[in-house]
Design a protein around this motif. Structure first.
Motif, PDB file in Angstrom:
ATOM      1  N   GLY A   1       0.675  -1.154   0.232  1.00 23.76           N
ATOM      2  CA  GLY A   1      -0.135  -0.236  -0.037  1.00 23.76           C
ATOM      3  C   GLY A   1       0.896   1.249   0.038  1.00 23.76           C
ATOM      4  N   ASP A   2       2.160   1.264   0.126  1.00 22.76           N
ATOM      5  CA  ASP A   2       2.859   2.322   0.078  1.00 22.76           C
ATOM      6  C   ASP A   2       3.166   2.927  -1.341  1.00 22.76           C
ATOM      7  N   ILE A   3       3.510   4.043  -1.537  1.00 22.99           N
ATOM      8  CA  ILE A   3       3.893   4.614  -2.705  1.00 22.99           C
ATOM      9  C   ILE A   3       5.248   5.107  -2.761  1.00 22.99           C
ATOM     10  N   TYR A   4       5.903   4.897  -3.725  1.00 23.43           N
ATOM     11  CA  TYR A   4       7.307   5.340  -3.840  1.00 23.43           C
ATOM     12  C   TYR A   4       7.303   5.999  -5.201  1.00 23.43           C
ATOM     13  N   ALA A   5       8.587   6.791  -5.313  1.00 21.61           N
ATOM     14  CA  ALA A   5       9.048   7.547  -6.518  1.00 21.61           C
ATOM     15  C   ALA A   5      10.256   6.716  -7.144  1.00 21.61           C
ATOM     16  N   LEU A   6      10.224   6.539  -8.555  1.00 19.70           N
ATOM     17  CA  LEU A   6      11.297   5.912  -9.213  1.00 19.70           C
ATOM     18  C   LEU A   6      11.773   7.051 -10.037  1.00 19.70           C
ATOM     19  N   LYS A   7      13.109   7.252  -9.732  1.00 18.99           N
ATOM     20  CA  LYS A   7      13.867   8.113 -10.728  1.00 18.99           C
ATOM     21  C   LYS A   7      14.783   7.331 -11.383  1.00 18.99           C
ATOM     22  N   VAL A   8      14.629   7.436 -12.649  1.00 20.58           N
ATOM     23  CA  VAL A   8      15.236   6.596 -13.751  1.00 20.58           C
ATOM     24  C   VAL A   8      16.390   7.873 -14.637  1.00 20.58           C
ATOM     25  N   LEU A   9      17.576   7.460 -14.552  1.00 22.66           N
ATOM     26  CA  LEU A   9      18.392   8.296 -15.219  1.00 22.66           C
ATOM     27  C   LEU A   9      18.986   7.474 -16.416  1.00 22.66           C
ATOM     28  N   ARG A  10      19.134   8.063 -17.535  1.00 21.92           N
ATOM     29  CA  ARG A  10      19.829   7.191 -18.722  1.00 21.92           C
ATOM     30  C   ARG A  10      21.379   7.613 -18.492  1.00 21.92           C
ATOM     31  N   MET A  53      16.787   5.045  -8.916  1.00 28.50           N
ATOM     32  CA  MET A  53      16.786   5.334  -7.281  1.00 28.50           C
ATOM     33  C   MET A  53      15.170   5.292  -6.895  1.00 28.50           C
ATOM     34  N   VAL A  54      15.115   4.353  -6.109  1.00 30.27           N
ATOM     35  CA  VAL A  54      13.616   4.124  -5.439  1.00 30.27           C
ATOM     36  C   VAL A  54      13.619   5.038  -4.162  1.00 30.27           C
ATOM     37  N   LEU A  55      12.876   6.169  -4.229  1.00 35.35           N
ATOM     38  CA  LEU A  55      12.690   7.369  -3.247  1.00 35.35           C
ATOM     39  C   LEU A  55      11.396   7.436  -2.677  1.00 35.35           C
ATOM     40  N   GLU A  56      11.351   8.149  -1.517  1.00 33.53           N
ATOM     41  CA  GLU A  56      10.055   8.510  -0.842  1.00 33.53           C
ATOM     42  C   GLU A  56       9.338   9.416  -1.719  1.00 33.53           C
ATOM     43  N   TYR A  57       7.979   9.144  -1.764  1.00 35.45           N
ATOM     44  CA  TYR A  57       7.006   9.764  -2.581  1.00 35.45           C
ATOM     45  C   TYR A  57       7.002  11.168  -1.976  1.00 35.45           C
ATOM     46  N   ALA A  58       7.239  12.115  -2.897  1.00 38.60           N
ATOM     47  CA  ALA A  58       6.805  13.566  -2.202  1.00 38.60           C
ATOM     48  C   ALA A  58       6.076  14.324  -3.535  1.00 38.60           C
ATOM     49  N   SER A  59       4.582  14.590  -3.143  1.00 38.69           N
ATOM     50  CA  SER A  59       3.868  14.990  -4.126  1.00 38.69           C
ATOM     51  C   SER A  59       4.288  16.540  -4.369  1.00 38.69           C
ATOM     52  N   GLY A  60       4.038  16.885  -5.660  1.00 39.28           N
ATOM     53  CA  GLY A  60       4.238  18.194  -6.086  1.00 39.28           C
ATOM     54  C   GLY A  60       5.641  18.549  -6.752  1.00 39.28           C
ATOM     55  N   GLY A  61       6.439  17.613  -6.698  1.00 38.73           N
ATOM     56  CA  GLY A  61       7.743  17.747  -7.141  1.00 38.73           C
ATOM     57  C   GLY A  61       8.930  18.397  -6.754  1.00 38.73           C
ATOM     58  N   ASP A  62       9.845  18.571  -7.065  1.00 36.64           N
ATOM     59  CA  ASP A  62      10.944  19.485  -6.395  1.00 36.64           C
ATOM     60  C   ASP A  62      10.940  20.907  -6.563  1.00 36.64           C
ATOM     61  N   LEU A  63      11.897  21.425  -5.992  1.00 40.63           N
ATOM     62  CA  LEU A  63      12.032  22.993  -6.268  1.00 40.63           C
ATOM     63  C   LEU A  63      12.335  23.336  -7.351  1.00 40.63           C
ATOM     64  N   ASN A  64      13.465  22.646  -7.900  1.00 40.39           N
ATOM     65  CA  ASN A  64      13.913  22.963  -9.109  1.00 40.39           C
ATOM     66  C   ASN A  64      12.966  22.793 -10.525  1.00 40.39           C
ATOM     67  N   CYS A  65      12.129  21.905 -10.381  1.00 39.42           N
ATOM     68  CA  CYS A  65      10.899  21.493 -11.328  1.00 39.42           C
ATOM     69  C   CYS A  65      10.021  22.741 -10.998  1.00 39.42           C
ATOM     70  N   MET A  66       9.623  23.301  -9.957  1.00 37.78           N
ATOM     71  CA  MET A  66       8.790  24.295  -9.493  1.00 37.78           C
ATOM     72  C   MET A  66       9.084  25.753 -10.077  1.00 37.78           C
ATOM     73  N   LEU A  67      10.548  25.919 -10.213  1.00 35.43           N
ATOM     74  CA  LEU A  67      11.299  26.976 -10.443  1.00 35.43           C
ATOM     75  C   LEU A  67      11.165  26.966 -12.160  1.00 35.43           C
ATOM     76  N   ASN A  68      11.435  25.807 -12.736  1.00 36.63           N
ATOM     77  CA  ASN A  68      11.508  25.821 -14.140  1.00 36.63           C
ATOM     78  C   ASN A  68      10.202  26.050 -14.574  1.00 36.63           C
ATOM     79  N   ASN A  69       8.839  25.660 -13.982  1.00 39.35           N
ATOM     80  CA  ASN A  69       7.705  25.875 -14.499  1.00 39.35           C
ATOM     81  C   ASN A  69       7.192  27.372 -14.210  1.00 39.35           C
ATOM     82  N   LEU A  70       7.546  27.930 -12.918  1.00 39.26           N
ATOM     83  CA  LEU A  70       7.019  29.144 -12.882  1.00 39.26           C
ATOM     84  C   LEU A  70       8.006  30.489 -12.838  1.00 39.26           C
ATOM     85  N   GLY A  71       9.147  30.252 -13.014  1.00 39.58           N
ATOM     86  CA  GLY A  71      10.138  31.331 -13.491  1.00 39.58           C
ATOM     87  C   GLY A  71      10.666  31.611 -12.129  1.00 39.58           C
ATOM     88  N   SER A  72       9.762  32.086 -11.334  1.00 40.68           N
ATOM     89  CA  SER A  72      10.124  32.651  -9.877  1.00 40.68           C
ATOM     90  C   SER A  72       9.038  32.509  -8.850  1.00 40.68           C
TER      91      SER A  72
END
Length: 84
Positions: A1-10, A53-72
């Motif tokens: 029942g747990d949710i995880y994030a999977l980060k995949v890097l080529r 990388m199997v990571l703890e799931y954090a909804s909303g994404g990371d700060l870097n993605c937020m800044l890329n989407n919003l600009g500031s």
């Protein structure tokens, strides 16, 4: 029942961007740090062409993605992130 994030890097992309050291450092730090403000790394592994990388799931994404989407960020939001 747990949710995880999977980060995949080529691996090809990591090498092309000369990010080998940064990627190894990221994995090493996440494996050692136990802090409520840092996403927990549960497990990491690789295939011939990808790193995972199997990571703890954090909804909303990371700060870097937020800044890329919003600009500031507005001042109130910036203060909240700094406080965290």
């Amino acid at each position: 029942g747990d949710i995880y994030a999977l980060k995949v890097l080529r691996k090809e992309d990591i090498i092309k961007r000369r990010q080998e050291a940064n990627t190894q450092t990221e994995q090493s730090i996440l494996a050692r740090v136990n802090n409520p403000f840092v996403t927990k790394l549960y497990y990491s592994f690789q295939s011939n062409d990808k790193l995972y990388m199997v990571l703890e799931y954090a909804s909303g994404g990371d700060l870097n993605c937020m800044l890329n989407n919003l600009g500031s960020l507005d001042e109130a939001t910036t203060k909240r992130y700094i406080a965290e």
